[in-house]
Design an enzyme around this catalytic site. Structure first.
Site, PDB file in Angstrom:
ATOM      1  N   TYR A 155      52.981  35.301  23.956  1.00 28.70           N
ATOM      2  CA  TYR A 155      52.873  34.185  23.022  1.00 28.70           C
ATOM      3  C   TYR A 155      53.171  34.701  21.627  1.00 28.70           C
ATOM      4  O   TYR A 155      52.668  35.757  21.226  1.00 28.70           O
ATOM      5  CB  TYR A 155      51.456  33.610  23.070  1.00 28.70           C
ATOM      6  CG  TYR A 155      51.215  32.461  22.111  1.00 28.70           C
ATOM      7  CD1 TYR A 155      51.909  31.253  22.240  1.00 28.70           C
ATOM      8  CD2 TYR A 155      50.296  32.576  21.065  1.00 28.70           C
ATOM      9  CE1 TYR A 155      51.687  30.199  21.363  1.00 28.70           C
ATOM     10  CE2 TYR A 155      50.070  31.518  20.185  1.00 28.70           C
ATOM     11  CZ  TYR A 155      50.762  30.341  20.338  1.00 28.70           C
ATOM     12  OH  TYR A 155      50.529  29.295  19.467  1.00 28.70           O
ATOM     13  N   ASP A 183      55.281  42.142  17.781  1.00 25.73           N
ATOM     14  CA  ASP A 183      54.358  41.118  17.326  1.00 25.73           C
ATOM     15  C   ASP A 183      52.959  41.718  17.420  1.00 25.73           C
ATOM     16  O   ASP A 183      52.386  41.852  18.490  1.00 25.73           O
ATOM     17  CB  ASP A 183      54.489  39.861  18.200  1.00 25.73           C
ATOM     18  CG  ASP A 183      53.530  38.761  17.750  1.00 25.73           C
ATOM     19  OD1 ASP A 183      52.615  39.055  16.969  1.00 25.73           O
ATOM     20  OD2 ASP A 183      53.710  37.619  18.207  1.00 25.73           O
ATOM     21  N   LYS A 240      45.724  37.325  11.893  1.00 26.84           N
ATOM     22  CA  LYS A 240      44.331  37.623  12.268  1.00 26.84           C
ATOM     23  C   LYS A 240      43.662  38.662  11.353  1.00 26.84           C
ATOM     24  O   LYS A 240      43.281  38.329  10.256  1.00 26.84           O
ATOM     25  CB  LYS A 240      44.261  38.004  13.745  1.00 26.84           C
ATOM     26  CG  LYS A 240      44.858  36.870  14.626  1.00 26.84           C
ATOM     27  CD  LYS A 240      44.648  37.064  16.081  1.00 26.84           C
ATOM     28  CE  LYS A 240      45.445  36.109  16.941  1.00 26.84           C
ATOM     29  NZ  LYS A 240      44.804  34.871  17.319  1.00 26.84           N
TER      30      LYS A 240
END
Ligand code: PLP
Length: 421
Positions: free
Chosen positions: A143, A238, A266
């Site tokens: 994702y 990522d 995050k």
């Protein structure tokens, strides 16, 4: 069930799709009413009725120091008094950028954005603008946020090559997205060969954490590096989940493989909305206003968010033993769950995931063999026992520095009871 959460959810559903601002929060896959959270501290969260839960979600990753870390809170409180946003340059953005570029070798320049999705979307545009090529290779089950081109086999969904997972994503938006199998270099090489001269980049979760936790197999990332060099494509890690978590320098440092571009989210914001993408000066200078790849943001580099990020990252730099402590706890939890439950438990550093299967899980297809109905049952029982894990099988259990051995033992024993009763 919390009546207060039930009342709030009824109100929420009238005014927000599914009552939420991000789908997985709705608890739909486990058939429960979501708990509305009022406050959090350390590794505990408290719902609207004041019930306490041991929190393995940690806001989906950012809270590596635990919730409401005193230094982060104090710094934010001080900063807030000076004003919330100026849409102009501030020292805080320079400081956060310097903190990262001076401690991570492969990042010479960085651009702050507001989310992981935005970071990925911008890094892909940069890769295409820099290389003057169109196609992107991503992996099944990885994702990368919800930009159109990335909503293809993004952790679940349609199995057909190049077909979008979401309504509203045109075939055109996804047709330049090529799908490879995670941990399978042969599948990447085949795509590189078929699309010779037109692959702008390979984007990968350098440890997948959105199909459950699936660590990169030995040699996989180094193999990607080699293939990218051979075919003239950029390699993008990522690191929205793994960045500052597996090590300060993320999966790149952990595995010793150097990507061309990295995306963050995050932890970089210390709990505030921040994303970023970075890499070598040579590539990053293609970004506007120096270069021709356009990307902008009204709230990008917001001073409050930068302050939270600075305070969180400073602590990680000052106390590198945090990583040893987190990694040991992760291994302890994984070993305990494996022994107690007999299922496959994948772990890397402070990321752990139990799959409800006894087969090894190394890619999307093997992750899909997990019994999700089994997961729903366990989820309900855990919640009733005061343990809050993500309401989906395909997520990680995130540890933070506030966890103790007693918390892990309690968790392991609760799993054991649920699965053996
Ligand atoms: C690896 C990865 N990339 C990108 C994203 C998107 O980040 P955000 O939710 O901040 O847009 C996520 C979100 O969980 C993620 O796990």
């Amino acid at each position: 069930m919390s009546n207060q959460s039930q009342n709030l959810f009824e109100r929420a559903q009238k005014v927000m799709p599914g009552g939420v601002n991000s789908p997985v929060r709705a608890f739909k896959s486990v058939g429960l009413t979501p708990r509305f959270i009022d406050r959090a501290c350390g590794n505990k969260i408290y719902d609207a009725e004041g019930r306490e839960y041991l929190d393995y979600v940690g806001s989906w990753g950012p809270m590596i120091l635990g919730h409401a870390d005193p230094k982060v809170i104090e710094a934010v409180q001080k900063r807030v008094e000076k004003g919330l946003s100026f849409g102009a340059c501030t020292e805080a953005e320079v400081e956060l950028a310097e903190l990262i570029t001076s401690n991570i070798d492969h990042i010479e320049m960085i651009r702050m954005v507001n989310s992981g999705t935005e970071a990925v979307m911008s890094a892909l545009r940069l890769a295409r603008g820099y290389s003057k090529k169109n196609k992107i290779i991503k992996f099944e089950g990885c994702y990368h946020g919800h930009s159109d081109a990335m909503l293809v086999k993004a952790g679940s969904g349609a199995m057909t090559f190049g077909d979008p997972d979401s309504a509203g994503v045109t075939k055109g938006a996804a047709e330049d997205t090529l799908l490879a199998r995670y941990n399978d270099l042969t599948s990447v090489e085949a795509l590189m060969r078929e699309n010779k001269d037109d692959v702008a980049c390979v984007i990968v979760e350098a440890t997948a954490a959105n199909m459950g936790v699936v660590p990169a197999a030995a040699g996989f990332l180094a193999g990607l590096r080699k293939l990218c060099d051979q075919y003239g494509a950029l390699l993008i890690f990522d690191e929205v989940i793994t960045g500052f978590r597996l090590a300060f320098g993320g999966a790149a440092e952990y595995f010793g493989v150097k990507p061309d571009l990295v995306t963050y989210g995050k932890i970089i914001g210390g709990g505030m909305p921040v994303g970023a993408y970075g890499g070598s000066r040579e590539i990053m200078e293609h970004v506007s206003p120096v270069g021709s790849v356009y990307q902008a943001g009204t709230l990008s580099g917001n001073p409050i968010a930068m302050t939270a990020g600075i305070e969180a990252l400073k602590q990680l730099l000052e106390k590198p033993e945090i990583y040893t402590q987190l990694n040991e706890m992760g291994a302890y939890l994984a070993d305990g769950l494996r022994e107690a439950c007999g299922f496959t438990v994948n772990n890397i550093g402070s990321l752990t995931c139990m799959f409800y299967t006894k087969e090894p899980v190394s890619d999307y297809d093997s992750a899909c063999k997990s019994d999700t109905a089994g997961f729903s049952h366990v989820f309900r029982e855990l919640l009733a026992a005061g343990i809050y894990v993500a309401p989906s099988q395909y997520e990680a259990m995130f540890l933070n520095t506030a966890f103790s051995k007693e918390d892990l033992d309690f968790t392991i024993e609760t799993y054991r009871k649920i699965l053996t009763q």
